[in-house]
Design a protein around this motif. Structure first.
Motif, PDB file in Angstrom:
ATOM      1  N   UNK A  49      36.294  38.943  40.462  1.00 40.93           N
ATOM      2  CA  UNK A  49      35.505  39.870  39.664  1.00 40.93           C
ATOM      3  C   UNK A  49      36.139  41.257  39.778  1.00 40.93           C
ATOM      4  N   UNK A  50      36.291  41.954  38.659  1.00 40.85           N
ATOM      5  CA  UNK A  50      36.872  43.288  38.744  1.00 40.85           C
ATOM      6  C   UNK A  50      35.798  44.321  39.055  1.00 40.85           C
ATOM      7  N   UNK A  51      36.172  45.595  38.976  1.00 43.35           N
ATOM      8  CA  UNK A  51      35.245  46.655  39.368  1.00 43.35           C
ATOM      9  C   UNK A  51      34.020  46.747  38.458  1.00 43.35           C
ATOM     10  N   UNK A  52      34.112  46.158  37.267  1.00 37.39           N
ATOM     11  CA  UNK A  52      32.955  46.188  36.358  1.00 37.39           C
ATOM     12  C   UNK A  52      31.934  45.109  36.700  1.00 37.39           C
ATOM     13  N   UNK A  53      32.344  44.123  37.494  1.00 38.17           N
ATOM     14  CA  UNK A  53      31.457  43.012  37.819  1.00 38.17           C
ATOM     15  C   UNK A  53      31.401  41.954  36.736  1.00 38.17           C
ATOM     16  N   UNK A  54      32.209  42.102  35.701  1.00 45.14           N
ATOM     17  CA  UNK A  54      32.185  41.159  34.581  1.00 45.14           C
ATOM     18  C   UNK A  54      32.814  39.830  34.985  1.00 45.14           C
ATOM     19  N   UNK A  55      32.191  38.732  34.558  1.00 44.45           N
ATOM     20  CA  UNK A  55      32.691  37.403  34.877  1.00 44.45           C
ATOM     21  C   UNK A  55      33.208  36.664  33.652  1.00 44.45           C
ATOM     22  N   UNK A  56      32.654  36.939  32.493  1.00 45.71           N
ATOM     23  CA  UNK A  56      32.907  36.114  31.319  1.00 45.71           C
ATOM     24  C   UNK A  56      34.253  36.337  30.663  1.00 45.71           C
ATOM     25  N   UNK A  57      34.724  35.277  29.974  1.00 42.85           N
ATOM     26  CA  UNK A  57      35.948  35.280  29.182  1.00 42.85           C
ATOM     27  C   UNK A  57      37.156  35.754  29.992  1.00 42.85           C
ATOM     28  N   UNK A  58      37.312  35.102  31.152  1.00 43.73           N
ATOM     29  CA  UNK A  58      38.407  35.431  32.062  1.00 43.73           C
ATOM     30  C   UNK A  58      39.119  34.160  32.510  1.00 43.73           C
ATOM     31  N   UNK A  59      40.392  34.303  32.760  1.00 39.60           N
ATOM     32  CA  UNK A  59      41.207  33.254  33.350  1.00 39.60           C
ATOM     33  C   UNK A  59      41.768  33.803  34.658  1.00 39.60           C
ATOM     34  N   UNK A  60      41.493  33.121  35.764  1.00 36.94           N
ATOM     35  CA  UNK A  60      41.949  33.548  37.081  1.00 36.94           C
ATOM     36  C   UNK A  60      43.062  32.630  37.543  1.00 36.94           C
ATOM     37  N   UNK A  61      44.177  33.220  37.961  1.00 35.68           N
ATOM     38  CA  UNK A  61      45.328  32.444  38.382  1.00 35.68           C
ATOM     39  C   UNK A  61      45.399  32.409  39.907  1.00 35.68           C
ATOM     40  N   UNK A  62      45.492  31.206  40.477  1.00 37.86           N
ATOM     41  CA  UNK A  62      45.628  31.073  41.920  1.00 37.86           C
ATOM     42  C   UNK A  62      44.787  29.945  42.469  1.00 37.86           C
ATOM     43  N   UNK A  63      44.724  29.854  43.790  1.00 38.72           N
ATOM     44  CA  UNK A  63      43.925  28.854  44.488  1.00 38.72           C
ATOM     45  C   UNK A  63      42.455  29.094  44.176  1.00 38.72           C
ATOM     46  N   UNK A  64      41.790  28.095  43.661  1.00 37.12           N
ATOM     47  CA  UNK A  64      40.413  28.318  43.199  1.00 37.12           C
ATOM     48  C   UNK A  64      39.404  28.502  44.331  1.00 37.12           C
ATOM     49  N   UNK A  65      39.656  27.974  45.527  1.00 33.18           N
ATOM     50  CA  UNK A  65      38.638  28.051  46.578  1.00 33.18           C
ATOM     51  C   UNK A  65      38.321  29.499  46.987  1.00 33.18           C
ATOM     52  N   UNK A  66      39.301  30.320  47.354  1.00 27.89           N
ATOM     53  CA  UNK A  66      38.945  31.700  47.707  1.00 27.89           C
ATOM     54  C   UNK A  66      38.348  32.479  46.539  1.00 27.89           C
ATOM     55  N   UNK A  67      38.743  32.162  45.336  1.00 28.48           N
ATOM     56  CA  UNK A  67      38.172  32.860  44.185  1.00 28.48           C
ATOM     57  C   UNK A  67      36.726  32.436  43.964  1.00 28.48           C
ATOM     58  N   UNK A  68      36.444  31.162  44.145  1.00 28.83           N
ATOM     59  CA  UNK A  68      35.059  30.689  44.042  1.00 28.83           C
ATOM     60  C   UNK A  68      34.176  31.372  45.079  1.00 28.83           C
ATOM     61  N   UNK A  69      34.722  31.541  46.270  1.00 30.35           N
ATOM     62  CA  UNK A  69      33.941  32.137  47.358  1.00 30.35           C
ATOM     63  C   UNK A  69      33.598  33.595  47.097  1.00 30.35           C
ATOM     64  N   UNK A  70      34.312  34.257  46.208  1.00 29.62           N
ATOM     65  CA  UNK A  70      34.024  35.644  45.871  1.00 29.62           C
ATOM     66  C   UNK A  70      32.915  35.788  44.832  1.00 29.62           C
TER      67      UNK A  70
END
Length: 303
Positions: free
Chosen positions: A9-30
């Motif tokens: 999540x960036x500084x705006x807190x927005x979640x939608x319409x995003x593609x995150x590159x990397x290991x999904x587990x640490x990103x899910x935990x955020x």
């Protein structure tokens, strides 16, 4: 910014319409608790029966919200996990990788949220028992059979031409489901119903006859594990509303995001395969934000 440390999540807190590159587990935990209405996952099938995966503890403490959940026959999660391990020595390799991600899925679902887990016959039985334990048997909604008829066929056994999609809800009393929004399909025996019903079509059951992505069709991206848009369309129509957030953390070719966008849902996709990012750029809306993507994959527009 390195892909491994890309924030979910960036500084705006927005979640939608995003593609995150990397290991999904640490990103899910955020991601924040109870922030996702619909989660669809199509994890890598354990076709080789051995996986070189790092072992990760799957169960959170009771203080963190998910302890030894009572599930199958009243047994707790850890006991079931131990029993399954004794049956198949490949269990730890594959499920040691997948379990912690499903634990995060439980945490992330809203009270009216739904999880769809897409597997093949090699792992579906393990998944059913473990998800019963994680979510509770009352949260099991459906076992969907996606049947297709394409490709090579075995002559020494019944050809395997189906996948299994297990459906679990966060709260069996409050989950969202609206089958009336789902595209209807033709009756298999239209002569047995009235002409009006035959023209309208019927609501799908838990057996979905749907072709795979045609190797020569317009929908084909070339991504090896691409799933048909028709399958995701049915899932997203029934288990989310316009504006809801849909998560796919094994996004692959990006079909979940492409369909969600067409149906006016927000999407959050994760993948660590550079090829997936390239394919998704060609399918997703130009407004899609890509987070943690290495410089060599950055591109102007979607091409």
């Amino acid at each position: 910014m390195s892909a491994e440390k890309a924030p979910a999540v960036d500084e705006t807190g927005e979640l939608g319409n995003r593609v995150l590159f990397g290991d999904n587990l640490p990103m899910l935990q955020e991601l924040p608790d109870e922030s996702i209405t619909l989660i669809y996952v199509d994890p890598p099938f354990n076709t080789g029966r051995t996986q070189a995966r790092q072992q990760t503890t799957a169960v959170r403490s009771a203080e963190q919200g998910l302890g030894t959940v009572s599930g199958f026959k009243g047994l707790n999660y850890e006991r079931i996990r131990g029993q399954l391990r004794s049956y198949d020595d490949s269990f730890d390799d594959y499920w040691g990788f997948l379990e912690p991600r499903l634990v995060e899925a439980w945490r992330l679902l809203t009270d009216d949220g739904t999880l769809y887990v897409h597997l093949d016959y090699r792992e579906a039985h393990y998944a059913k028992v473990l998800l019963d334990a994680l979510f509770g048997r009352d949260s099991f909604l459906n076992e969907i059979i996606w049947a297709y008829d394409y490709g090579a066929k075995s002559k020494n056994r019944w050809p395997t031409k189906h996948d299994t999609i297990l459906v679990y809800v966060k709260n069996p009393k409050t989950y969202y489901f609206d089958s009336t929004t789902v595209d209807r399909e033709p009756y298999m025996a239209p002569g047995l119903v009235t002409p009006a019903k035959a023209k309208k079509g019927k609501l799908p059951t838990d057996v979905w006859w749907h072709t795979i992505v045609s190797p020569t069709g317009k929908e084909k991206t070339g991504y090896p594990t691409q799933k048909p848009m028709g399958i995701l369309r049915r899932i997203i129509q029934a288990s989310s509303r316009e504006g809801d957030l849909v998560l796919d953390f094994f996004a692959g070719s990006g079909t979940t995001g492409a369909v969600a966008a067409k149906l006016k849902r927000r999407f959050l996709l994760m993948d660590q395969n550079p090829e997936a990012i390239t394919v998704m750029r060609s399918r997703l809306p130009e407004s899609t934000v890509y987070v943690g993507v290495p410089d060599e994959l950055q591109s102007e527009g979607n091409g």
